[in-house]
Enzyme design. Structure first.
Site, mmCIF file in Angstrom:
data_model
loop_
_atom_site.group_PDB
_atom_site.id
_atom_site.type_symbol
_atom_site.label_atom_id
_atom_site.label_comp_id
_atom_site.label_asym_id
_atom_site.label_seq_id
_atom_site.Cartn_x
_atom_site.Cartn_y
_atom_site.Cartn_z
ATOM 1 N N HIS A 1 40.488 39.277 39.876
ATOM 2 C CA HIS A 1 41.484 40.177 40.427
ATOM 3 C C HIS A 1 42.851 39.643 40.016
ATOM 4 O O HIS A 1 43.004 38.455 39.706
ATOM 5 C CB HIS A 1 41.382 40.236 41.951
ATOM 6 C CG HIS A 1 40.240 41.053 42.441
ATOM 7 N ND1 HIS A 1 40.182 41.533 43.723
ATOM 8 C CD2 HIS A 1 39.120 41.495 41.827
ATOM 9 C CE1 HIS A 1 39.076 42.240 43.893
ATOM 10 N NE2 HIS A 1 38.401 42.209 42.755
ATOM 11 N N GLU B 1 45.754 39.082 41.634
ATOM 12 C CA GLU B 1 46.357 38.041 42.468
ATOM 13 C C GLU B 1 45.641 36.709 42.253
ATOM 14 O O GLU B 1 46.275 35.654 42.175
ATOM 15 C CB GLU B 1 46.273 38.432 43.952
ATOM 16 C CG GLU B 1 46.959 39.735 44.287
ATOM 17 C CD GLU B 1 46.032 40.941 44.243
ATOM 18 O OE1 GLU B 1 46.307 41.908 44.963
ATOM 19 O OE2 GLU B 1 45.028 40.921 43.495
ATOM 20 N N CYS C 1 43.110 42.772 48.164
ATOM 21 C CA CYS C 1 41.808 43.079 48.753
ATOM 22 C C CYS C 1 41.505 42.183 49.944
ATOM 23 O O CYS C 1 41.976 41.047 50.018
ATOM 24 C CB CYS C 1 40.697 42.964 47.711
ATOM 25 S SG CYS C 1 40.350 41.266 47.184
ATOM 26 N N CYS D 1 41.396 38.353 47.856
ATOM 27 C CA CYS D 1 42.765 38.023 47.459
ATOM 28 C C CYS D 1 43.628 37.760 48.684
ATOM 29 O O CYS D 1 44.491 36.884 48.654
ATOM 30 C CB CYS D 1 43.347 39.137 46.596
ATOM 31 S SG CYS D 1 42.527 39.223 44.983
#
Length: 153
Positions: free
Chosen positions: A56, A58, A84, A94
């Site tokens: 992801h 981040e 998320c 995240c």
């Protein structure tokens, strides 16, 4: 509720532009993220699937920084999509990764729709005392990047 500054808008647009670099996926959003020091210096950036098919944005950005980096105590994390709160592919969301740092402020454009999971990232960050700024005016740009997941309008 906190408001976005002109600098926030500029940096959030940069995160959205970064999301355009994501390898395409039919099962995950394309997201861009920046970690920015208080003086405006970009400390790290990331985008979905940059280094690994399960990354992801981040996560990729935070991986580039030491958790004890003193600049994080006054930094802002910019993400094109709400961080998320649930992950199928990794043990920590995240939101959990952000909460594992001292980053006090998160700015994002689009709340994650419930296409894959029910996301509570903004609420969890706020509950933990982090400042969260949502900029829905830039959400159409993020939806454009992710149009392949949204189907016909």
């Amino acid at each position: 509720m906190s408001r976005a500054t002109d600098r926030d808008l500029r940096l959030l647009r940069e995160a959205v532009e970064l999301s355009r670099s994501c390898p395409p996926s039919r099962t995950a959003f394309s997201v861009g993220a920046l970690v920015v020091a208080a003086d405006g210096t970009v400390l790290a950036d990331g985008y979905s699937r940059r280094d690994d098919p399960h990354d992801h944005a981040e996560e990729a950005a935070l991986r580039a920084l030491a958790a004890d980096d003193p600049r994080l105590a006054t930094a802002t994390l910019y993400s094109s999509l709400e961080p998320c709160s649930t992950r199928a592919s990794r043990p920590r969301s995240c939101t959990a990764l952000i909460l594992g740092t001292p980053i006090p402020r998160v700015v994002f454009a689009w709340r994650e729709p419930d296409l894959f999971v029910d996301c509570e990232g903004a609420e969890l960050l706020r509950a933990a005392g982090r400042e969260v700024v949502e900029v829905p005016g830039l959400a159409p740009l993020v939806r454009e990047v992710n149009a392949h997941l949204l189907g016909p309008r």
